[in-house]
Structure formats: C-alpha cells, structure tokens
Design a protein around this motif. Structure first.
Motif, PDB file in Angstrom:
ATOM      1  N   ALA A 160     -78.721 -48.205 -45.199  1.00 55.81           N
ATOM      2  CA  ALA A 160     -77.387 -47.741 -44.789  1.00 55.81           C
ATOM      3  C   ALA A 160     -77.495 -46.538 -43.867  1.00 55.81           C
ATOM      4  CB  ALA A 160     -76.563 -47.402 -46.028  1.00 55.81           C
ATOM      5  N   HIS A 161     -78.442 -45.632 -44.163  1.00 60.00           N
ATOM      6  CA  HIS A 161     -78.638 -44.490 -43.270  1.00 60.00           C
ATOM      7  C   HIS A 161     -79.153 -44.936 -41.907  1.00 60.00           C
ATOM      8  CE1 HIS A 161     -81.279 -41.249 -41.598  1.00 60.00           C
ATOM      9  NE2 HIS A 161     -80.161 -40.570 -41.776  1.00 60.00           N
ATOM     10  N   LEU A 162     -80.052 -45.923 -41.900  1.00 58.33           N
ATOM     11  CA  LEU A 162     -80.561 -46.438 -40.624  1.00 58.33           C
ATOM     12  C   LEU A 162     -79.438 -47.066 -39.812  1.00 58.33           C
ATOM     13  CD1 LEU A 162     -82.762 -47.340 -38.645  1.00 58.33           C
ATOM     14  CD2 LEU A 162     -83.196 -49.302 -40.126  1.00 58.33           C
ATOM     15  N   VAL A 163     -78.603 -47.867 -40.456  1.00 55.59           N
ATOM     16  CA  VAL A 163     -77.501 -48.516 -39.740  1.00 55.59           C
ATOM     17  C   VAL A 163     -76.523 -47.481 -39.196  1.00 55.59           C
ATOM     18  CG1 VAL A 163     -75.532 -50.062 -40.028  1.00 55.59           C
ATOM     19  CG2 VAL A 163     -77.730 -50.649 -41.047  1.00 55.59           C
ATOM     20  N   SER A 164     -76.204 -46.456 -40.013  1.00 58.09           N
ATOM     21  CA  SER A 164     -75.281 -45.411 -39.534  1.00 58.09           C
ATOM     22  C   SER A 164     -75.886 -44.631 -38.379  1.00 58.09           C
ATOM     23  CB  SER A 164     -74.930 -44.465 -40.679  1.00 58.09           C
ATOM     24  OG  SER A 164     -76.080 -43.778 -41.137  1.00 58.09           O
ATOM     25  N   THR A 165     -77.206 -44.436 -38.385  1.00 60.69           N
ATOM     26  CA  THR A 165     -77.856 -43.751 -37.271  1.00 60.69           C
ATOM     27  C   THR A 165     -77.811 -44.603 -36.007  1.00 60.69           C
ATOM     28  OG1 THR A 165     -79.337 -42.675 -38.849  1.00 60.69           O
ATOM     29  CG2 THR A 165     -79.966 -42.586 -36.538  1.00 60.69           C
ATOM     30  N   LEU A 166     -78.038 -45.913 -36.161  1.00 60.52           N
ATOM     31  CA  LEU A 166     -77.968 -46.802 -35.003  1.00 60.52           C
ATOM     32  C   LEU A 166     -76.539 -46.943 -34.481  1.00 60.52           C
ATOM     33  CD1 LEU A 166     -80.425 -49.618 -36.156  1.00 60.52           C
ATOM     34  CD2 LEU A 166     -80.865 -47.790 -34.497  1.00 60.52           C
ATOM     35  N   GLU A 167     -75.571 -46.819 -35.371  1.00 59.06           N
ATOM     36  CA  GLU A 167     -74.177 -46.891 -34.919  1.00 59.06           C
ATOM     37  C   GLU A 167     -73.791 -45.711 -34.045  1.00 59.06           C
ATOM     38  OE1 GLU A 167     -71.901 -47.227 -38.446  1.00 59.06           O
ATOM     39  OE2 GLU A 167     -72.235 -49.393 -38.685  1.00 59.06           O
ATOM     40  N   ALA A 168     -74.563 -44.628 -34.129  1.00 61.63           N
ATOM     41  CA  ALA A 168     -74.290 -43.496 -33.236  1.00 61.63           C
ATOM     42  C   ALA A 168     -74.564 -43.853 -31.785  1.00 61.63           C
ATOM     43  CB  ALA A 168     -75.133 -42.293 -33.652  1.00 61.63           C
ATOM     44  N   LEU A 169     -75.274 -44.969 -31.539  1.00 62.46           N
ATOM     45  CA  LEU A 169     -75.554 -45.428 -30.174  1.00 62.46           C
ATOM     46  C   LEU A 169     -74.469 -46.350 -29.649  1.00 62.46           C
ATOM     47  CD1 LEU A 169     -79.368 -46.231 -30.573  1.00 62.46           C
ATOM     48  CD2 LEU A 169     -78.339 -44.118 -29.758  1.00 62.46           C
ATOM     49  N   ASP A 170     -73.320 -46.417 -30.297  1.00 62.06           N
ATOM     50  CA  ASP A 170     -72.262 -47.325 -29.861  1.00 62.06           C
ATOM     51  C   ASP A 170     -71.802 -47.089 -28.426  1.00 62.06           C
ATOM     52  OD1 ASP A 170     -72.331 -48.711 -32.179  1.00 62.06           O
ATOM     53  OD2 ASP A 170     -70.550 -47.800 -33.071  1.00 62.06           O
ATOM     54  N   PRO A 171     -71.691 -45.837 -27.938  1.00 61.56           N
ATOM     55  CA  PRO A 171     -71.317 -45.679 -26.519  1.00 61.56           C
ATOM     56  C   PRO A 171     -72.298 -46.356 -25.572  1.00 61.56           C
ATOM     57  CG  PRO A 171     -71.021 -43.609 -27.686  1.00 61.56           C
ATOM     58  CD  PRO A 171     -71.718 -44.532 -28.623  1.00 61.56           C
ATOM     59  N   LEU A 172     -73.605 -46.239 -25.843  1.00 58.09           N
ATOM     60  CA  LEU A 172     -74.593 -46.921 -24.999  1.00 58.09           C
ATOM     61  C   LEU A 172     -74.519 -48.431 -25.198  1.00 58.09           C
ATOM     62  CD1 LEU A 172     -77.722 -44.593 -25.421  1.00 58.09           C
ATOM     63  CD2 LEU A 172     -76.183 -44.749 -23.465  1.00 58.09           C
ATOM     64  N   ARG A 173     -74.254 -48.866 -26.418  1.00 58.87           N
ATOM     65  CA  ARG A 173     -74.157 -50.298 -26.669  1.00 58.87           C
ATOM     66  C   ARG A 173     -72.979 -50.913 -25.933  1.00 58.87           C
ATOM     67  NH1 ARG A 173     -71.282 -53.269 -29.927  1.00 58.87           N
ATOM     68  NH2 ARG A 173     -70.429 -51.435 -30.996  1.00 58.87           N
ATOM     69  N   GLU A 174     -71.871 -50.190 -25.846  1.00 59.93           N
ATOM     70  CA  GLU A 174     -70.716 -50.712 -25.113  1.00 59.93           C
ATOM     71  C   GLU A 174     -71.044 -50.901 -23.641  1.00 59.93           C
ATOM     72  OE1 GLU A 174     -67.595 -48.005 -25.892  1.00 59.93           O
ATOM     73  OE2 GLU A 174     -67.368 -48.577 -28.017  1.00 59.93           O
ATOM     74  N   LEU A 175     -71.806 -49.970 -23.061  1.00 58.95           N
ATOM     75  CA  LEU A 175     -72.222 -50.137 -21.665  1.00 58.95           C
ATOM     76  C   LEU A 175     -73.162 -51.332 -21.522  1.00 58.95           C
ATOM     77  CD1 LEU A 175     -72.866 -46.396 -20.715  1.00 58.95           C
ATOM     78  CD2 LEU A 175     -70.864 -47.786 -20.164  1.00 58.95           C
TER      79      LEU A 175
END
Length: 449
Positions: A252-267
């Motif tokens: 869960a911590h790993l997923v929440s950390t990866l979710e912080a990259l959502d702005p880059l993922r949207e691009l």
C-alpha cells in the motif's frame, strides 16, 4: 531575712507566700538603703506599667476566649455531674448491648436465605474493597490513554515505553479474567480492554505503512502485533498472517508512492492517445515520448528502491522462518527451483499454507510489467529506450540479490511481431552482460586484505 519579714508583716497582711515572694525578699535584703529609697521604687513602677500594658494587649487580642472560658467555667459545676451520670448510664448499657449483639449473631448466623443479611454482607464487602474496585474500573481508561498516547508519539522512543505499558495493563486484565471468569465487572472491563487493544492493533498495522520504515521499527511493530493479536500467527506458516499483513501494508505504501507520479502519468497518457491516434508507419510523430520517458524512469527508480526494501525488511524480520520462502521465490529463476528437493511438508497443499513471500514478488513484477507494456511503446528515441531497458535490468538484478530476479520475464514486454523491440532487447542484454563481465574481472583483480 526573718527580721525583714517580721518588719514587713503588718504591710503584707494575709498575702500568700510563694517562691517568687521569697526570691524578691531575699533580693531586697541585699540592696543598700540608698537603692531601696531611690532605685527600687522607679524600677517597680516601670515593671508594673510594663505588665499592665501586656495585660491590656492580651485582653484586647483574646478577650473573646476569656469570655468563653469564663462562661464555660460558670457552667462547669452543672456539666460535670451531668457528664458523670451519662457515663454511668453508658457503662451500665454496654453489657446489655453486648448481650443483644450476641443474641442477634446467634439467631441469624445459621440463616442463609435472608435477603437483608445478604444485602448487608455485600454492602460491607463492597465497602471494604472499594479501593480495589476503583483501581479495576480505572484499568480500561488507563489502557485507552496509553494506546492514544502511543499513537500520538508513533515513531518516537516514547511510543515503545507506552506500548509496553499498554501490553502490561492488558496482560493484567487477562489475569483478572482468568481468576474471576464469572464476574460481570471483570467481563465488562475485559470487553473494554479488548476494544482498546483493537485500536492498538489498528495503530500498529497503520504504522507498518509508514514512510521510510526502518528495520528496528518494523521488528518492534511486528513483535507488538504478536503480543496484541496472537491469533494472527496461525499454525500454517511460521509468520502466520503477520507476514501477509506486513507485505500488504508495504505494498500500500508503494502504491501510494507511485500515485504521487500521477501528473507525469497523465502526460504519458496523452502521449499514448497521440500514438494510438496516428499512423504507426509514420516514424516522426507529434510526440517522441519524452514525458513517458520521464514518467517511466521515475517509476522504475521508485519501484526498484521500494521493492528491494520490502523484500529485504520481510526477510530480516521473518528471516528465521523462511526456509520455504527461499524455495518458493527461486521459482522466478526457472530451473533452479526444480533442482532443489521440496520438503515433505509441502507435498500436501492442504497441510501447510505457503509463506506470504512465495507469490508477492510475482505480483510486484506483474505490476511493473503491466506499466512497462502500457507505456514503453510511447518512447521512440532509441537511446532513451535502451536507457529504460538497462534500468529495468538493474532493477531485476537488485531484486535478484534477494532471490527474485525477473530479467527473463522482461523479454515478454515485446510483442511477437515487434522485431525492433526484440533487437533492442538483444542489444541491451549483450551490453549489460559485457559490463557485468568487466566488473567481475575488475573485482577479481582486487587483492584481498
């Protein structure tokens, strides 16, 4: 002195004789005639005046006490005989009272179904043990306070002491429940304590999701969970359900950390839409995948760091219980697992539950490969793509140090008809093996100290 007393007898009259009078008369006999005539009268007058002033001051301060004492003294003659009569009556009544008490005790001592006596006995017993009952009733409040304080000070040295105090209080309540299993009071206290321990369990599990969890903190938290919730340690595996809970929390911590990259993922998603909306034969698209390259580099970096930390922490915390996990994880490396003999306990799948780490690395690899398969085609620059593939190989080697090498799984990222991707993989693998060979040669040349 006798002559002096005879001379002064007419003036003294019936004045009582005491030691003070005798001392003063002795002093007068030692004085000269001049002192008696000139010095002694003023001295006596001054002493008399000083004594009068002292008496006046004392009367001013304590006149109420004097009046009260005088009133009490005036009634003392009537109160003393009355007190004597009442004391005599009390002395005469004591034997009769004692006799009645003995008769009452003899009459009701053998009666067991008297409701009034039972209520009186319970009331007297409650009165004698009120302090102990008060201490017992305060146990749930103390336990809840300790749990709340530990959750507030989570991650500090104070939380360790507070959690230990909470566990000691809970153990004391469990002992009381064992000693008095039929007591409604103890049952109520135990139920409140269980609610507090559930809150403590939730706090501890939440602590496993903390950022930058260290080995010491993880071992302490798992140790507390083993004491708070012993049911989590089932007989199936050494770590029981605690290992699975630990992996789920860190995931869960790993997923929440990866979710912080959502702005880059949207691009990167925008570049995916552009790629899917244009002709694939066009080598020059509106986007070369720069945003996807940034997203994937950061994604792989976080995945490499966190996956290694998760598996490493798990092995160190549950390391003494992972004889089966070593064999299960080695399944990622292909034929190595087939060459190792399986324990007899694993022949029957219904006899033992496999350890939590057996399938967890495969889930991590699936999470990574799904992301790579979705976004890697966006990167069209050959240098950037080779850099990403090399980064993936390093990530696989990093996890491979813990028995989870997935480099062979990465070959499935390319589609069957994608010859360019296969050639790129082949080139990257060749360079990676050559670099690894040179590093091994350099390491072998270093003299041992």
């Amino acid at each position: 002195m006798a002559d002096l007393l005879e001379l002064l007898a007419p003036q003294l009259g019936d004045l009582p004789r005491d030691s003070t009078t005798d001392k003063y008369l002795n002093r007068l006999s030692t004085l000269s005639l001049d002192a008696l005539q000139n010095t002694e009268p003023p001295s006596l007058a001054q002493s008399s005046h000083s004594t009068l002033l002292s008496l006046q001051a004392l009367s001013n301060r304590s006149h109420r006490a004097f009046v009260t004492s005088s009133d009490n003294l005036s009634t003392l003659c009537q109160s003393a005989p009355q007190l004597t009569r009442e004391a005599q009556q009390l002395r005469e009544a004591i034997p009769k009272l004692d006799e009645e008490a003995v008769n009452f005790s003899t009459k009701y001592s053998k009666i067991t179904d008297n409701a009034a006596l039972e209520r009186r006995k319970k009331a007297m017993q409650l009165s004698r043990n009120v302090d102990r009952l008060s201490d017992i009733l305060e146990l749930p409040t103390l336990l809840s306070t300790a749990v709340s304080a530990a959750s507030v000070n989570s991650g500090t040295g104070a939380s360790s002491t507070t959690y230990s105090s909470a566990l000691d209080l809970h153990a004391h309540i469990k002992r009381l429940q064992t000693l008095y299993p039929e007591s409604p009071l103890i049952q109520n206290v135990a139920s409140q304590a269980e609610a507090a321990m559930k809150d403590m369990t939730s706090n501890l599990i939440t602590g496993l999701r903390a950022q930058n969890l260290r080995l010491a903190a993880g071992m302490r938290t798992v140790g507390w969970l083993r004491r708070v919730a012993p049911d989590l340690e089932s007989a199936g595996t050494g770590e029981g359900a605690l290992g699975a809970i630990f992996l789920v929390c860190r995931l869960a911590h790993l997923v929440s950390t990866l979710e912080a990259l959502d702005p880059l993922r949207e691009l990167a998603d925008q570049e995916t839409q552009k790629r899917l909306g244009k002709d694939k034969s066009d080598p020059n698209g509106p986007s070369g995948g720069q945003q996807t390259d940034r997203y994937l580099k950061r994604y792989i970096e976080i995945f490499r760091e966190q996956s290694f930390a998760i598996v490493s922490l798990y092995k160190n915390i549950f390391g003494s219980e992972q004889s089966e996990s070593e064999l299960a994880i080695s399944g990622l490396r292909g034929a190595d697992a087939k060459s190792k003999p399986k324990p007899a306990a694993l022949d029957d799948p219904m006899q033992r539950v496999p350890p939590a780490l057996a399938t967890f690395p495969m889930y991590l690899v699936q999470l990574l490969t799904d992301t790579m398969r979705a976004y890697l085609p966006n990167v069209r620059d050959r240098t950037s793509k080779e850099s990403l593939l090399t980064q993936l190989l390093y990530c696989a080697a990093s996890l491979g140090r813990l028995g989870g090498d997935f480099s062979m799984v990465l070959t499935e990222l390319s589609e069957e008809d994608d010859e360019d991707m296969a050639q790129e993989w082949e080139e990257v693998m060749r360079k990676h093996r050559a670099l690894a060979g040179r590093l091994e040669q350099l390491t072998s040349r270093v003299p041992a100290h």
